[in-house]
Write a protein that holds these residues in place. Structure first.
Motif, short mmCIF file in Angstrom:
data_model
loop_
_atom_site.label_atom_id
_atom_site.label_comp_id
_atom_site.label_asym_id
_atom_site.label_seq_id
_atom_site.Cartn_x
_atom_site.Cartn_y
_atom_site.Cartn_z
N MET A 1 -5.55 1.70 12.88
CA MET A 1 -4.39 2.13 12.12
C MET A 1 -3.94 1.04 11.14
N PRO A 2 -3.68 1.40 9.88
CA PRO A 2 -3.18 0.41 8.92
C PRO A 2 -1.90 -0.26 9.43
N TYR A 3 -1.78 -1.53 9.15
CA TYR A 3 -0.64 -2.28 9.68
C TYR A 3 0.69 -1.72 9.17
N ARG A 4 0.73 -1.24 7.92
CA ARG A 4 1.97 -0.68 7.37
C ARG A 4 2.42 0.54 8.19
N GLN A 5 1.45 1.32 8.70
CA GLN A 5 1.80 2.48 9.51
C GLN A 5 2.35 2.06 10.86
N ARG A 6 1.74 1.04 11.46
CA ARG A 6 2.24 0.53 12.75
C ARG A 6 3.66 0.01 12.61
N VAL A 7 3.92 -0.71 11.51
CA VAL A 7 5.25 -1.27 11.28
C VAL A 7 6.27 -0.14 11.11
N PHE A 8 5.89 0.91 10.38
CA PHE A 8 6.80 2.03 10.17
C PHE A 8 7.13 2.73 11.49
N ILE A 9 6.12 2.97 12.31
CA ILE A 9 6.33 3.64 13.60
C ILE A 9 7.27 2.81 14.48
N ASP A 10 7.05 1.51 14.51
CA ASP A 10 7.93 0.63 15.31
C ASP A 10 9.34 0.62 14.74
N PHE A 11 9.45 0.61 13.42
CA PHE A 11 10.75 0.58 12.75
C PHE A 11 11.57 1.83 13.10
N GLY B 1 0.82 -1.20 0.00
CA GLY B 1 0.00 0.00 0.00
C GLY B 1 0.86 1.25 0.00
N ILE B 2 0.22 2.39 0.24
CA ILE B 2 0.91 3.69 0.21
C ILE B 2 1.00 4.25 1.62
N LEU B 3 2.19 4.68 2.00
CA LEU B 3 2.42 5.33 3.29
C LEU B 3 3.01 6.71 3.00
N THR B 4 2.40 7.75 3.57
CA THR B 4 2.85 9.13 3.32
C THR B 4 3.38 9.74 4.62
N ILE B 5 4.58 10.30 4.55
CA ILE B 5 5.18 10.96 5.71
C ILE B 5 5.61 12.37 5.32
N ALA B 6 5.82 13.21 6.33
CA ALA B 6 6.31 14.57 6.11
C ALA B 6 7.39 14.87 7.13
#
Length: 313
Positions: free
Chosen positions: A286-296, A98-103
């Protein structure tokens, strides 16, 4: 209410949440594979056990009571947690896509985040990462961004704020410049120096300092005024004057002695410093990809990386 009774109510709670999210009994009944009257009986049974009305019903519409609004939030959380239990095994194996957007602020993204972002994308090849690099304020809801990084002492209060590190500002100049113009020993002496500052506002040339027993403001001047951190670094390296820089930007130049820190016994009070926060909207779904990114990101901000942001020596 005992545990057995609560367990018996779980199907009714699930039906209630489905009715609220479907906005009608008939639509909820289709999703649940039941009749509308069956769903209605479940809601009535739940209201009877809780001894409170959850939904106001009429022939044409339905609306939640205040108690119903609160019950819906709790019920939705219960279902999400139940789903998390079911997904424990599959989450370990599922592909992140999927798509994950950060700033992120420009210099912080270039100097600190970029290696971590490249590693993250390389780890999850099915993920698309969109990065907004900007020093302007970003609101995740308004700008449709999943995660925002901020360097501030005042994080946005309607968002989850995860503290990653602290960031200091330093004043530094090249040894050649200091040999030619002299090394200041007090902030007031900066008025006689060429200073490299942002110039975004009319007060950017008013530098505020604090020591253990003194606080003051000094108006500085210079021939090179630029709101780009790496351009201020280059100007300092080319002997244009004393620059104000984030510690993580100046670190390599200070370690190699290409730049020298000045007035390091004073604290510079300015924007673009303080705590490094990772912020995002509170969301139980929260989408799982976002949780993984935050943990990473949290794991990668080791003690060494925190030190990089706050200590140049």
């Amino acid at each position: 209410m005992d545990k057995n009774k609560i367990i018996q109510l779980l199907p009714d709670i699930a039906a209630f949440v489905t009715v609220v999210e479907s906005e009608s009994f008939s639509h909820a009944a289709k999703k649940l594979g039941m009749t509308p009257s069956g769903v209605s009986r479940q809601i009535s049974r739940l209201e009877k056990e809780l001894q409170v009305q959850l939904i106001k019903r009429s022939t044409r519409s339905q609306s939640l009571t205040i108690a119903g609004q609160e019950a819906y939030q709790y019920g939705k959380n219960i279902l999400q947690q139940a789903q998390d239990v079911v997904n424990i095994a599959s989450k370990q194996k599922q592909d992140i896509e999927g798509i994950l957007t950060i700033a992120s602020p420009k210099a912080f993204c270039r100097q600190v985040l970029q290696p971590l972002l490249l590693e993250f994308v390389d780890t999850y090849p099915k993920l698309q990462l969109k990065i907004q690099v900007t020093d302007k304020p970003i609101d995740p809801l308004y700008h449709d961004v999943d995660v925002v990084f901020r360097l501030t002492n005042e994080p946005q209060n309607n968002l989850v704020a995860k503290q990653l590190a602290t960031n200091d500002l330093v004043l530094c100049a090249s040894p050649y410049y200091l040999e030619k113009k002299g090394t200041p020993t007090h902030p007031k002496q900066l008025a006689q120096h060429d200073c490299i500052y942002l110039g975004e506002t009319n007060t950017d040339n008013q530098w505020r300092f604090k020591s253990e027993d003194e606080e003051l403001k000094v108006t500085v001047n210079g021939r090179y005024i630029v709101n780009h951190t790496e351009m201020r670094l280059d100007a300092a390296l080319n002997h244009f004057g004393i620059a104000v820089l984030p510690a993580f930007v100046a670190q390599k130049a200070l370690q190699s002695k290409a730049l020298t820190e000045v007035l390091n016994d004073w604290t510079l009070l300015d924007n673009y410093q303080g705590t490094v926060f990772m912020q995002y909207l509170p969301n139980i779904n929260m989408p799982y990809r976002q949780r993984v990114f935050i943990d990473f990101i949290t794991e990668r901000f080791s003690s060494d990386l925190r030190k990089k942001l706050s200590n140049c020596n």
